[in-house]
Design a protein around this motif. Structure first.
Motif, PDB file in Angstrom:
ATOM      1  N   GLN A  32      -7.266  -0.122  -3.835  1.00 24.42           N
ATOM      2  CA  GLN A  32      -7.401  -1.053  -2.340  1.00 24.42           C
ATOM      3  C   GLN A  32      -5.726   0.049  -1.986  1.00 24.42           C
ATOM      4  O   GLN A  32      -5.206  -0.176  -0.576  1.00 24.42           O
ATOM      5  CB  GLN A  32      -7.797  -1.907  -2.053  1.00 24.42           C
ATOM      6  N   ARG A  33      -4.846  -0.398  -2.911  1.00 20.96           N
ATOM      7  CA  ARG A  33      -2.955   0.119  -2.433  1.00 20.96           C
ATOM      8  C   ARG A  33      -3.225   2.132  -2.434  1.00 20.96           C
ATOM      9  O   ARG A  33      -2.005   2.203  -2.294  1.00 20.96           O
ATOM     10  CB  ARG A  33      -2.393  -0.234  -3.226  1.00 20.96           C
ATOM     11  N   VAL A  56       0.858  -0.887  -0.087  1.00 18.17           N
ATOM     12  CA  VAL A  56       0.061   0.031  -0.357  1.00 18.17           C
ATOM     13  C   VAL A  56       0.764   1.619   0.140  1.00 18.17           C
ATOM     14  O   VAL A  56       1.795   1.570   0.742  1.00 18.17           O
ATOM     15  CB  VAL A  56      -0.859   0.034   1.243  1.00 18.17           C
ATOM     16  N   THR A  99       1.890   4.379   1.151  1.00 19.18           N
ATOM     17  CA  THR A  99       1.125   4.948   2.269  1.00 19.18           C
ATOM     18  C   THR A  99       1.447   6.832   2.336  1.00 19.18           C
ATOM     19  O   THR A  99       1.414   7.824   3.401  1.00 19.18           O
ATOM     20  CB  THR A  99       1.801   4.309   3.542  1.00 19.18           C
ATOM     21  N   GLY A 117      -3.275   4.238   0.182  1.00 22.33           N
ATOM     22  CA  GLY A 117      -3.599   4.551   1.803  1.00 22.33           C
ATOM     23  C   GLY A 117      -4.014   5.785   2.205  1.00 22.33           C
ATOM     24  O   GLY A 117      -5.446   5.580   3.255  1.00 22.33           O
ATOM     25  N   ASN A 124      -8.580   4.784   2.189  1.00 23.53           N
ATOM     26  CA  ASN A 124      -7.965   4.089   2.447  1.00 23.53           C
ATOM     27  C   ASN A 124      -8.549   4.632   3.740  1.00 23.53           C
ATOM     28  O   ASN A 124      -9.142   4.832   4.495  1.00 23.53           O
ATOM     29  CB  ASN A 124      -7.098   2.736   2.916  1.00 23.53           C
TER      30      ASN A 124
END
Length: 141
Positions: A75-76, A47, A49, A78, A81
């Protein structure tokens, strides 16, 4: 049955060790480490970030081998998310934004770089509204 137990135990120990090592490695040499090398699980890519990456850079880091981004690749991201887990952005809002963006030619649900930039701006705009409450600096509504 016995063999299974042994293997599971070994796996647990190894996983713990491997995880610790690979976390450190990834942090130190993220740039030079190819996704495929030294990654025991090819399916789960790291991910991204870092926050405040330019959207073009972000796109190139999360895009798949065809240079496209779909919901799996998102979804990668960050930061995205985090927005969802903190409730700043709901899954429904995300789906709507994703649905509104022009998809890459020949795909139903993948974004090329232009589409991703549009998507990125749409998310960005959501938060500008929240942040600039009462500013009214944005004429386009």
């Amino acid at each position: 049955g016995d063999d299974d137990d042994d293997e599971e135990d070994d796996d647990d120990d190894d996983d713990g060790i491997i995880d610790e090592d690979s976390d450190d490695d990834v942090a130190d040499e993220e740039d030079e480490t190819e996704d495929e090398t030294e990654m025991p699980i090819a399916a789960s890519l790291p991910v991204i970030t870092e926050y405040d990456l330019p959207p073009g850079v972000l796109f190139s880091q999360i895009a798949n081998e065809n240079y496209l981004v779909g919901t799996t690749e998102l979804q990668r991201w960050g930061e995205l998310n985090d927005m969802i887990s903190t409730g700043d952005l709901t899954e429904a809002e995300l789906a709507t934004l994703f649905g509104n963006v022009a998809k890459a030619p020949g795909t139903k649900d993948m974004l090329d770089e232009d589409g991703f930039l549009e998507f990125y701006d749409a998310i960005d705009a959501l938060f500008e509204d929240v942040d600039d409450d009462g500013d009214g600096g944005d004429d386009s509504s």
